[in-house]
Write a protein that holds these residues in place. Structure first.
Motif, PDB file in Angstrom:
ATOM      1  N   THR A 194       0.841  -1.192   0.000  1.00 35.22           N
ATOM      2  CA  THR A 194       0.000   0.000   0.000  1.00 35.22           C
ATOM      3  C   THR A 194       0.880   1.247   0.000  1.00 35.22           C
ATOM      4  O   THR A 194       1.882   1.318   0.713  1.00 35.22           O
ATOM      5  CB  THR A 194      -0.931   0.049   1.227  1.00 35.22           C
ATOM      6  OG1 THR A 194      -0.151  -0.056   2.429  1.00 35.22           O
ATOM      7  CG2 THR A 194      -1.942  -1.092   1.180  1.00 35.22           C
ATOM      8  N   VAL A 227      -0.081  -0.144 -10.152  1.00 33.55           N
ATOM      9  CA  VAL A 227      -1.298  -0.057  -9.341  1.00 33.55           C
ATOM     10  C   VAL A 227      -2.181  -1.263  -9.661  1.00 33.55           C
ATOM     11  O   VAL A 227      -2.531  -1.502 -10.815  1.00 33.55           O
ATOM     12  CB  VAL A 227      -2.044   1.249  -9.621  1.00 33.55           C
ATOM     13  CG1 VAL A 227      -3.355   1.290  -8.836  1.00 33.55           C
ATOM     14  CG2 VAL A 227      -1.170   2.448  -9.273  1.00 33.55           C
ATOM     15  N   SER A 233      -7.229   0.042  -5.397  1.00 40.59           N
ATOM     16  CA  SER A 233      -7.192   1.270  -4.597  1.00 40.59           C
ATOM     17  C   SER A 233      -8.349   1.293  -3.625  1.00 40.59           C
ATOM     18  O   SER A 233      -9.376   0.630  -3.812  1.00 40.59           O
ATOM     19  CB  SER A 233      -7.252   2.510  -5.497  1.00 40.59           C
ATOM     20  OG  SER A 233      -8.474   2.559  -6.209  1.00 40.59           O
ATOM     21  N   GLU A 259     -10.347   4.536  -1.551  1.00 39.75           N
ATOM     22  CA  GLU A 259     -10.428   5.981  -1.429  1.00 39.75           C
ATOM     23  C   GLU A 259     -11.501   6.354  -0.413  1.00 39.75           C
ATOM     24  O   GLU A 259     -12.552   5.704  -0.343  1.00 39.75           O
ATOM     25  CB  GLU A 259     -10.783   6.624  -2.779  1.00 39.75           C
ATOM     26  CG  GLU A 259      -9.802   6.288  -3.880  1.00 39.75           C
ATOM     27  CD  GLU A 259     -10.207   6.865  -5.227  1.00 39.75           C
ATOM     28  OE1 GLU A 259      -9.433   6.723  -6.177  1.00 39.75           O
ATOM     29  OE2 GLU A 259     -11.326   7.440  -5.326  1.00 39.75           O
ATOM     30  N   LEU A 308      -3.206   3.116  -2.499  1.00 42.65           N
ATOM     31  CA  LEU A 308      -2.999   2.324  -3.707  1.00 42.65           C
ATOM     32  C   LEU A 308      -2.426   0.959  -3.347  1.00 42.65           C
ATOM     33  O   LEU A 308      -1.480   0.867  -2.553  1.00 42.65           O
ATOM     34  CB  LEU A 308      -2.045   3.046  -4.656  1.00 42.65           C
ATOM     35  CG  LEU A 308      -2.473   4.457  -5.092  1.00 42.65           C
ATOM     36  CD1 LEU A 308      -1.340   5.144  -5.835  1.00 42.65           C
ATOM     37  CD2 LEU A 308      -3.723   4.395  -5.954  1.00 42.65           C
TER      38      LEU A 308
END
Length: 926
Positions: free
Chosen positions: A757, A802, A805, A807, A818
């Motif tokens: 991460t 990536v 993800s 958010e 990420l």
């Protein structure tokens, strides 16, 4: 786990808490909408931000499957508008299960988004300044899903007679510049090479036309850059053509336009003269959100058309709400609905029925459906043959039962029966007579023939007219034979053995066709081989008879053949080509993985986004009967791509392996610039796989083992012990398995720390529009770099891909975490004889001790070719220190290298026997 203590760093959020430090966040940053009827309705004012909005998407690691995207938020429901069954609610009848929802944020730089390929564009009217009739310099800066799909880019071009020039991307990745000297006669030059990798993302393209190159001709030269303000690199050779030329001064507008979906334009420039005066210069990155009309820096007035919009709004999630759980406190004053919306994968995973076979799907989606269709994919123990058409009659057994589910020889079908000395038939539903009858079916006769002493009828069709019975037979020699009988049962046509056909040992789709031609009947027998695609035909005419419509059909009416495979019997009232379902007949064997994903989504009416060159993906094996998501995951597994849910579209996407190779970073974060909120490297064995067996679905296998190296199967400290894995992939041939195993072995023995991460908090004041914009654009498979890592980590940039993800955002802050995997192998893929790619020696070591200040070292190579400097300087790695080799002396081992030390900031003495290798070794991808 490597976790650092940042107490020694003066992070500005110690005095400036996240969420209030950046003026970039303000009311209106976040927008949430529901699709009510046909219109998107803004419900932002009803979103409660006590916990923010949380969006999760992608996967946690490279080897795992992508999971469904989710979006969690809380809605204020005090007026009952989010209670689906409340007749007093403002949205009653408009919301319910699977109402679509999307959420977005307005941050960073603007750009011109053109969602559709038709009508979404920006243009400026013709003016005298745009009347460039001599040398011209055209530039465009755009992001495309694929740089291998034909697309317009920028042009002054219209109907014949009023055409100036046109810059176009071609499907092979080359670029063509068209122009006319007279408004009508098209002239063109095409780049001599294709655009470089990656095949998706943002690129700037430039074309110059020198109308008089001084040598009696004209020259077109192409260039590329990362952005329009960057440095230009020439693309291939300049294209010189005999004869001078000119550009016609048309009255048409100048258009920035793409003929593919999902284009994003950042800017464009048109110059009168090569590197001359700028006559058009739209910069879409520095405008107000929602701008429709604006003036560019050259004084041109631009207008966006269709659904094209200038926006800094980035969609973070597109999905649907499957449940509306309602909550309230005892006082009834705090009434909420806590939503967890999901991407389309949630709904698709609810149904577990496998997709029907490819031939079934093909026959039941023809523009004109058969009047009767019986797949014969019934399971063992069946007592009828089910119809493949809704409400269609089943075929009834007349004489014993076929051996249902016996054969899986046809890739296009589920298991089919063998005849087993059985007979079955059906009355064909009445239909309007068209004067055509086409009977088609699959036939698989064993290599040693039908095994009877006489020719046997496989299919017999009764008609309503004088040509009363049409029968196709297989002869004892494996040939086909057509017999037509009249109403009294007398043969009025016997083709005899049609020697052109050979059934024994072949898998065939057979077509028997009769067609009324005046007072005669034209007939044809055709076969298409389901493996080789070989097509054979025989035809003739029966004089003085009529056929009417088909009324009954019998399969194997006389019994006899036993092991012959039969299935997918259809009766059509129009005669169509036997090639109409060729791909379906072969099970789409050899289909590129990306195109299979695209086709499956189209067949299921699911919006699709393809990233990269879908044609340059791994060739697949036959499409079998699996659930849709399983089939889609097969495409990603075979290609090492990513099958995922796009943010901007409620649908599915496929990112190709090739689009992730040789990327430059889409975003770069600085550690010393305090741009990270989370980064925890882990040296562990989660991704370690050093003994790989790749198995082809319904095929063979191939095994590769890492015998040497830091992550080899050797016991520590020479290796890490054995980590074995077996993976089944649906590829076309067994020859592909070595590549499948090899690439997995590369990924599984990559000797780097993982960065599971990497987090950022965009509300911190270090984040400007220039930093925020690329971060918001980061998508699955994009490369992201971290520069200036701390001293306790290895030197050099940290490069990551990536994979997913998480958010959390509201109008005051946006935290992005990420999920990453190392990008180094994807960034160091080579091609034979390509610039900057080199072969590394196998097993080179220092021949003698090297002091910390030595500028020459001796290198011993026990096997393979020796080192050379013929292609210029290169970098090597010796016990963690990177050195640049500026000269190599010696034609035998050991050799002497002249080196520049401490390229990566590491300086140390090295003992004899230390490994010497390229600092950036290139590998060849699949």
């Amino acid at each position: 786990m490597g976790v650092w203590d940042d107490s020694a760093v003066v992070w500005d959020d110690l005095v400036e808490p996240w969420g209030i430090g950046s003026s970039l966040f303000q009311l209106g940053t976040v927008r949430t909408e529901l699709l009510l009827g046909d219109a998107w309705t803004d419900i932002t004012s009803f979103v409660r931000y006590s916990s923010g909005i949380t969006v999760n998407r992608g996967r946690t690691s490279e080897g795992s499957s992508v999971e469904r995207s989710t979006c969690s938020l809380t809605l204020d429901n005090r007026d009952g508008r989010f209670s689906p069954r409340n007749p007093n609610g403002a949205y009653f009848g408009l919301i319910g299960r699977n109402t679509q929802i999307r959420t977005s944020v307005a941050l960073g730089k603007t750009r011109l988004v053109a969602p559709a390929s038709v009508g979404d564009s920006a243009s400026t009217a013709h003016t005298a300044a745009l009347a460039v009739v001599g040398d011209i310099d055209v530039r465009i800066d755009v992001r495309l899903h694929s740089w291998r799909e034909q697309s317009s880019l920028i042009y002054k071009w219209g109907t014949v007679g009023n055409q100036s020039w046109y810059l176009r991307l071609n499907s092979d990745g080359t670029v063509t510049f068209f122009w006319t000297a007279d408004g009508t006669t098209s002239l063109s030059c095409t780049s001599t090479v294709a655009l470089p990798l990656p095949t998706s993302g943002r690129k700037a393209i430039r074309a110059t036309l020198d109308v008089d190159n001084g040598a009696g001709g004209h020259t077109v030269t192409f260039y590329t850059s990362d952005v329009i303000t960057g440095s230009w690199a020439q693309l291939g050779d300049a294209v010189a053509v005999a004869g001078t030329t000119a550009i016609y001064n048309s009255s048409l507008s100048l258009n920035v336009d793409a003929s593919v979906d999902g284009a994003i334009f950042y800017g464009a420039q048109v110059l009168s003269g090569i590197s001359g005066s700028v006559v058009a210069n739209p910069d879409f990155t520095d405008l107000d959100e929602g701008t429709i009309t604006f003036s560019d820096m050259a004084g041109r007035t631009w207008t966006a058309y269709g659904n094209a919009e200038v926006t800094n709004r980035y969609v973070r999630f597109s999905g649907e709400v499957s449940a509306w759980p309602q909550k309230w406190d005892p006082t009834g004053t705090n009434v909420t609905v806590d939503i967890e919306a999901s991407g389309i994968m949630r709904r698709l995973s609810q149904g577990k029925a496998p997709l029907k076979s490819t031939l079934f799907r093909g026959l039941t989606t023809l523009s004109t459906l058969p009047v009767g269709y019986w797949p014969h994919e019934d399971q063992a123990g069946s007592t009828v043959v089910a119809s493949g058409l809704p409400g269609g009659p089943p075929m009834r057994l007349v004489r014993s039962a076929p051996d249902f589910g016996k054969s899986s020889d046809f890739a296009c079908s589920a298991a089919l029966p063998t005849l087993n000395d059985a007979s079955w038939g059906v009355s064909i539903p009445t239909y309007t007579n068209t004067g055509n009858i086409q009977t088609r079916f699959l036939l698989g006769v064993p290599l040693d023939g039908i095994g009877t002493a006489s020719d046997e009828t496989i299919v017999s069709v009764s008609t309503s007219a004088s040509a009363a019975t049409i029968s196709l037979l297989v002869t004892t020699a494996g040939e086909l034979r057509l017999i037509i009988n009249d109403r009294d049962g007398l043969a009025v046509l016997d083709s005899g053995a049609l020697g052109v056909f050979e059934t024994n040992g072949n898998l065939l789709r057979v077509s028997v066709e009769v067609q009324q031609s005046g007072g005669n009947v034209a007939w044809a027998v055709r076969t298409l081989n389901a493996v080789t695609r070989e097509y054979l035909t025989a035809s003739g005419v029966l004089l003085g008879y009529t056929i009417g419509r088909a009324s009954n059909i019998l399969v194997n009416p006389g019994g006899g053949p036993s092991d012959t495979v039969f299935g997918h019997l259809s009766i059509q009232k129009e005669i169509t080509s036997l090639f109409d379902l060729t791909d379906e007949l072969t099970g789409y064997v050899g289909e590129p993985a990306g195109r299979r994903a695209e086709r499956l989504c189209a067949e299921e009416a699911i919006p699709f986004v393809g990233i990269g060159d879908l044609d340059d993906t791994v060739a697949m094996g036959a499409q079998t009967q699996e659930e849709l998501l399983t089939l889609l995951q097969e495409t990603a597994d075979a290609d090492f791509g990513i099958f995922y849910e796009p943010r901007e579209v409620f649908g599915l996407g496929f990112r190709t392996r090739e689009s992730m190779q040789l990327q430059s970073a889409s975003a770069t974060l600085s550690y010393t610039g305090q741009e990270l909120s989370e980064m925890e490297p882990i040296d562990d064995d989660q991704a370690t796989r050093n003994d790989i067996t790749a198995v082809r679905k319904n095929g063979s296998s191939y095994r590769l083992v890492a015998q040497t190296g830091a992550l080899s199967v050797q016991a520590p400290p020479l290796g890490v012990g054995r980590y074995d894995d077996s993976v089944t992939v649906n590829v076309q041939t067994d020859d592909q398995l070595q590549d499948q195993a090899g690439w997995r072995l590369y990924l599984g023995t990559l000797d780097e720390a993982r960065y599971p991460t990497i987090g950022v908090q965009l509300a911190r004041s270090v984040f400007t529009d220039e930093l925020i914009t690329p971060l918001l654009g980061l998508d699955l498979g994009d490369r992201m770099d971290v520069s200036d890592p701390p001293a306790w980590l290895p030197p050099g940039e940290i490069t990551q891909l990536v994979q997913g993800s998480s958010e959390n955002f509201d109008n005051l802050q946006m935290a992005i975490t990420l999920n990453c995997t190392p990008a180094s192998l994807w960034s160091t893929l080579g091609t034979y004889e390509a610039p900057l790619t080199r072969y590394s020696s196998d097993g080179s070591t220092l021949n003698a001790n090297a002091s910390a200040g030595a500028t020459s070292i001796t290198v011993k190579t026990l096997s393979g070719p020796l080192w050379g400097h013929g292609d210029g300087d290169f970098n090597i790695l010796v016990d963690g220190e990177e050195m640049t080799v500026t000269a190599v002396a010696g034609s035998t081992s050991p050799q002497t290298f002249t080196v520049i030390r401490s390229v990566n900031g590491i300086t140390a003495a090295h003992a004899a026997g230390a490994a010497v290798a390229l600092s950036t070794p290139f590998v060849y991808g699949i």
